[in-house]
Scaffold this motif. Structure first.
Motif, PDB file in Angstrom:
ATOM      1  N   VAL A 144       0.844  -1.190   0.000  1.00 23.58           N
ATOM      2  CA  VAL A 144       0.000   0.000   0.000  1.00 23.58           C
ATOM      3  C   VAL A 144       0.884   1.246   0.000  1.00 23.58           C
ATOM      4  O   VAL A 144       1.857   1.324   0.759  1.00 23.58           O
ATOM      5  N   TYR A 145       0.542   2.207  -0.831  1.00 22.64           N
ATOM      6  CA  TYR A 145       1.301   3.446  -0.954  1.00 22.64           C
ATOM      7  C   TYR A 145       0.481   4.596  -0.378  1.00 22.64           C
ATOM      8  O   TYR A 145      -0.703   4.748  -0.704  1.00 22.64           O
ATOM      9  N   LEU A 146       1.108   5.387   0.473  1.00 26.06           N
ATOM     10  CA  LEU A 146       0.477   6.573   1.045  1.00 26.06           C
ATOM     11  C   LEU A 146       0.994   7.806   0.302  1.00 26.06           C
ATOM     12  O   LEU A 146       2.203   8.064   0.284  1.00 26.06           O
ATOM     13  N   ILE A 147       0.092   8.563  -0.312  1.00 25.84           N
ATOM     14  CA  ILE A 147       0.453   9.734  -1.112  1.00 25.84           C
ATOM     15  C   ILE A 147      -0.006  10.989  -0.378  1.00 25.84           C
ATOM     16  O   ILE A 147      -1.196  11.144  -0.078  1.00 25.84           O
ATOM     17  N   PHE A 148       0.932  11.871  -0.086  1.00 27.80           N
ATOM     18  CA  PHE A 148       0.647  13.146   0.586  1.00 27.80           C
ATOM     19  C   PHE A 148       0.863  14.270  -0.418  1.00 27.80           C
ATOM     20  O   PHE A 148       1.997  14.541  -0.826  1.00 27.80           O
ATOM     21  N   ASP A 149      -0.216  14.926  -0.821  1.00 28.42           N
ATOM     22  CA  ASP A 149      -0.142  15.980  -1.835  1.00 28.42           C
ATOM     23  C   ASP A 149      -0.157  17.355  -1.168  1.00 28.42           C
ATOM     24  O   ASP A 149      -0.664  17.523  -0.056  1.00 28.42           O
ATOM     25  N   SER A 150       0.428  18.350  -1.856  1.00 24.51           N
ATOM     26  CA  SER A 150       0.502  19.744  -1.365  1.00 24.51           C
ATOM     27  C   SER A 150       1.131  19.803   0.018  1.00 24.51           C
ATOM     28  O   SER A 150       0.626  20.465   0.932  1.00 24.51           O
ATOM     29  N   LEU A 151       2.252  19.132   0.175  1.00 22.84           N
ATOM     30  CA  LEU A 151       2.896  19.033   1.484  1.00 22.84           C
ATOM     31  C   LEU A 151       3.370  20.386   1.991  1.00 22.84           C
ATOM     32  O   LEU A 151       3.474  20.595   3.208  1.00 22.84           O
ATOM     33  N   GLU A 152       3.643  21.329   1.101  1.00 26.59           N
ATOM     34  CA  GLU A 152       4.156  22.630   1.539  1.00 26.59           C
ATOM     35  C   GLU A 152       3.151  23.384   2.407  1.00 26.59           C
ATOM     36  O   GLU A 152       3.543  24.249   3.200  1.00 26.59           O
ATOM     37  N   LEU A 153       1.864  23.055   2.293  1.00 24.35           N
ATOM     38  CA  LEU A 153       0.845  23.732   3.093  1.00 24.35           C
ATOM     39  C   LEU A 153       0.891  23.335   4.556  1.00 24.35           C
ATOM     40  O   LEU A 153       0.349  24.056   5.406  1.00 24.35           O
ATOM     41  N   VAL A 154       1.519  22.220   4.864  1.00 20.05           N
ATOM     42  CA  VAL A 154       1.614  21.779   6.264  1.00 20.05           C
ATOM     43  C   VAL A 154       2.418  22.791   7.075  1.00 20.05           C
ATOM     44  O   VAL A 154       2.220  22.922   8.289  1.00 20.05           O
ATOM     45  N   ARG A 155       3.311  23.521   6.438  1.00 20.57           N
ATOM     46  CA  ARG A 155       4.141  24.491   7.156  1.00 20.57           C
ATOM     47  C   ARG A 155       3.321  25.630   7.748  1.00 20.57           C
ATOM     48  O   ARG A 155       3.801  26.338   8.637  1.00 20.57           O
ATOM     49  N   ASP A 167      -0.865  24.574  12.602  1.00 14.79           N
ATOM     50  CA  ASP A 167      -0.427  24.597  13.996  1.00 14.79           C
ATOM     51  C   ASP A 167       0.391  23.341  14.284  1.00 14.79           C
ATOM     52  O   ASP A 167       0.073  22.244  13.811  1.00 14.79           O
ATOM     53  N   LYS A 168       1.438  23.513  15.058  1.00 17.37           N
ATOM     54  CA  LYS A 168       2.326  22.399  15.431  1.00 17.37           C
ATOM     55  C   LYS A 168       2.950  21.734  14.205  1.00 17.37           C
ATOM     56  O   LYS A 168       3.170  20.528  14.175  1.00 17.37           O
ATOM     57  N   CYS A 169       3.221  22.558  13.177  1.00 19.32           N
ATOM     58  CA  CYS A 169       3.849  21.999  11.978  1.00 19.32           C
ATOM     59  C   CYS A 169       5.251  21.487  12.256  1.00 19.32           C
ATOM     60  O   CYS A 169       5.749  20.603  11.552  1.00 19.32           O
ATOM     61  N   SER A 170       5.901  22.027  13.294  1.00 18.05           N
ATOM     62  CA  SER A 170       7.260  21.582  13.626  1.00 18.05           C
ATOM     63  C   SER A 170       7.292  20.142  14.098  1.00 18.05           C
ATOM     64  O   SER A 170       8.366  19.518  14.097  1.00 18.05           O
ATOM     65  N   THR A 171       6.158  19.601  14.503  1.00 19.14           N
ATOM     66  CA  THR A 171       6.100  18.181  14.889  1.00 19.14           C
ATOM     67  C   THR A 171       5.440  17.322  13.811  1.00 19.14           C
ATOM     68  O   THR A 171       5.756  16.135  13.695  1.00 19.14           O
ATOM     69  N   ILE A 172       4.532  17.907  13.007  1.00 18.95           N
ATOM     70  CA  ILE A 172       3.832  17.130  11.984  1.00 18.95           C
ATOM     71  C   ILE A 172       4.765  16.767  10.837  1.00 18.95           C
ATOM     72  O   ILE A 172       4.810  15.608  10.390  1.00 18.95           O
ATOM     73  N   LEU A 173       5.540  17.735  10.350  1.00 16.88           N
ATOM     74  CA  LEU A 173       6.428  17.469   9.214  1.00 16.88           C
ATOM     75  C   LEU A 173       7.493  16.425   9.530  1.00 16.88           C
ATOM     76  O   LEU A 173       7.681  15.480   8.752  1.00 16.88           O
ATOM     77  N   PRO A 174       8.228  16.537  10.648  1.00 17.60           N
ATOM     78  CA  PRO A 174       9.178  15.463  10.968  1.00 17.60           C
ATOM     79  C   PRO A 174       8.507  14.108  11.122  1.00 17.60           C
ATOM     80  O   PRO A 174       9.088  13.078  10.755  1.00 17.60           O
ATOM     81  N   LEU A 175       7.275  14.097  11.652  1.00 14.78           N
ATOM     82  CA  LEU A 175       6.561  12.823  11.784  1.00 14.78           C
ATOM     83  C   LEU A 175       6.312  12.195  10.418  1.00 14.78           C
ATOM     84  O   LEU A 175       6.540  10.983  10.233  1.00 14.78           O
TER      85      LEU A 175
END
Length: 535
Positions: free
Chosen positions: A183-194, A197-205
């Motif tokens: 199974v492949y997990l695709i995350f699109d428009s990842l730049e919006l995560v920045r 809130d709490k993006c400093s923990t979501i992106l490394p995760l």
């Protein structure tokens, strides 16, 4: 020219139904009668997968990128490292990835960080698809699992993946319909995560998810409009494999706009007139489609029969009809707040030309916003540092801040001139360069301390403290300059271009256009062209 010309991807039921809320007319018919989701819904529901030739033809100009993605994904059920697909806006990244999975017919979960506007939405959207859960009126449009904490998401994700993979491996009904159990997990428009809130923990995760799960039957694909170096943090993670999508070429854009056209000859004649000019301004497919659609309607207005094959006489007639609208349409590409019509733009340009003839070329000194005098000099310094090669600083600036024009130029050989032209062309293709803070301060000191263009204090407002213009004392100069650089960075006049691995210091890049820099220079009566290196 219509929206159907942009390559479309077949929609999967799972991806959209998980977050779809039917309206009042649909709720009584569709939401209740929809069949339950199965593992088959994790892939495209098609009897025959998309062939490779069909894949390439559906995505003009993306053959090399398709081959690279297929190579990295490898054979069925082969472990794959996380992929980071990046490139500019509207370069076909998402369409290419989804079409590749349509061709491979492999199970995947797609989540867009644009529609999932926070961490909880993203986590629950992924879990809903893996748990084959559809939001409906029966369940109150609720998610299968409520998940807000990253730790809970990791545990629930692992449990869901185990169940899906075991189901794919043990189901004989899916043979020939879904290829593989990975199974492949695709995350699109990842730049919006920045911006979350709490993006400093979501992106490394997200970037560490492959190592945290330690699950060989899962693959991760990140799609972003920003490069990988903009995501680096102090937590550290193993870089995913980058896959770059460059801007479309002119030929690729032509192939896209020629798709599904009833009169290809007429469309080709129209593109011959406008496409090359517009490609010099932008190569984003969405911007070009928005700009060319009304132009094409203007182009076809003199025709009674849209199926006519244009000859040279018809082409000249159509060109004379569209010619006054090409210039204003080019200017409208980058307009955001202004909704001025094409006709008003033509009138405005005519008045502007008369004003230039009456008052000269210096009538447009207003830059449209307030900026202190020293901030203007600092902005010009950043512009010169980005546009001029660092090796020419000594020839442009002397110790007193003036331009060193006393040096005599030697006549070079033909070979040296060819090498110089090649290097200049290479610098031009690279665009505005980066520079260290030390070089910016050196140029600022030169042009601000010049005897002929001395930086003057504002006598009418001596208490101004918004930038560097208030106090030029020796004790406060350095702190004021650093504060002003930070303010220009926050206003996006200057951006941080990353850290040089050799120097170990942050580098900057000027983002202002030459037109804005000239306006700022004219407001200071500063001869910018005297210091600007023309390639």
């Amino acid at each position: 020219m219509s929206k159907e010309e942009i390559p479309q991807v077949t929609r999967r039921t799972t991806r959209f139904s998980s977050s779809h809320t039917p309206n009042a007319d649909e709720s009584d018919t569709k939401s209740i009668n929809l069949p339950p989701l199965t593992l088959r819904d994790l892939a495209f529901r098609e009897e025959e997968p998309l062939t490779f030739d069909g894949l390439v033809s559906s995505l003009p100009g993306r053959r090399n990128e398709i081959l690279e993605v297929l190579r990295l994904l490898g054979p069925v059920n082969s472990p794959v490292s996380p992929l980071f697909v990046y490139g500019g806006e509207s370069t076909g990244k998402t369409s290419t990835i989804l079409q590749v999975f349509r061709h491979l017919n492999r199970p995947f979960v797609y989540s867009s960080c644009r529609t999932c506007y926070n961490a909880r939405q993203l986590f629950e959207n992924i879990l809903n698809q893996l748990l084959l859960h559809r939001k409906s009126e029966i369940n109150g449009y609720s998610s299968a699992k409520k998940c807000e904490k990253p730790a809970d998401f990791v545990n629930l994700l692992k449990e869901s993946l185990v169940g899906v993979v075991d189901g794919l491996k043990g189901s004989k009904k899916l043979e020939g319909r879904v290829n593989g159990s990975m199974v492949y997990l695709i995350f699109d428009s990842l730049e919006l995560v920045r911006d979350w809130d709490k993006c400093s923990t979501i992106l490394p995760l997200l970037f560490k998810l492959h190592d945290i799960l330690k699950f060989p039957d899962v693959g991760l694909i990140f799609i972003s409009s920003s490069s990988l170096d903009t995501y680096h943090s102090d937590t550290g993670f193993v870089d995913p494999i980058p896959v770059y999508f460059p801007d479309y070429t002119e030929e690729g854009l032509r192939q896209i706009f020629m798709r599904n056209q009833s009169n290809s000859k007429l469309q080709s004649a129209f593109l011959d007139l406008v496409l090359k000019s517009f490609c010099r301004v932008t190569r984003r497919l969405d911007e070009l489609s928005t700009a060319l659609t009304p132009l094409y309607k203007k182009y076809c207005e003199p025709l009674d029969d849209l199926d006519v094959i244009p000859n040279e006489e018809i082409k000249r007639k159509l060109f004379s009809c569209i010619q006054p609208h090409i210039g204003p349409a080019l200017n409208e590409i980058f307009r955001v707040t202004t909704q001025q019509s094409v006709e008003d733009e033509i009138t405005y340009n005519a008045k502007r030309k008369k004003s230039m003839m009456k008052f000269g070329n210096d009538f447009s000194d207003d830059i449209g916003f307030h900026m202190s005098t020293s901030a203007k000099y600092l902005l010009i310094s950043a512009f010169l540092a980005s546009r001029n090669p660092a090796t020419l600083d000594a020839s442009f600036f002397d110790s007193t801040g003036g331009s060193s024009n006393q040096r005599k130029k030697r006549k070079g050989s033909e070979k040296s001139r060819d090498l110089k032209e090649a290097s200049e062309q290479e610098l031009f293709m690279k665009g505005p360069g980066t520079f260290p803070l030390e070089r910016l301060l050196a140029i600022f000191q030169c042009i601000a301390s010049s005897e002929e263009y001395e930086l003057e204090k504002d006598e009418e407002d001596p208490q101004e403290t918004t930038g560097l213009g208030g106090d030029f004392g020796e004790n406060n100069l350095m702190s004021d300059i650093l504060l002003q650089v930070s303010s220009l960075c926050n206003a996006n006049f200057i951006t941080k271009g990353g850290t040089c691995p050799l120097e170990g210091s942050t580098r900057y890049r000027s983002t202002v256009s030459e037109d804005l820099a000239l306006k700022v220079a004219r407001s200071l009566k500063f001869p910018l062209s005297k210091y600007l290196y023309r390639r």
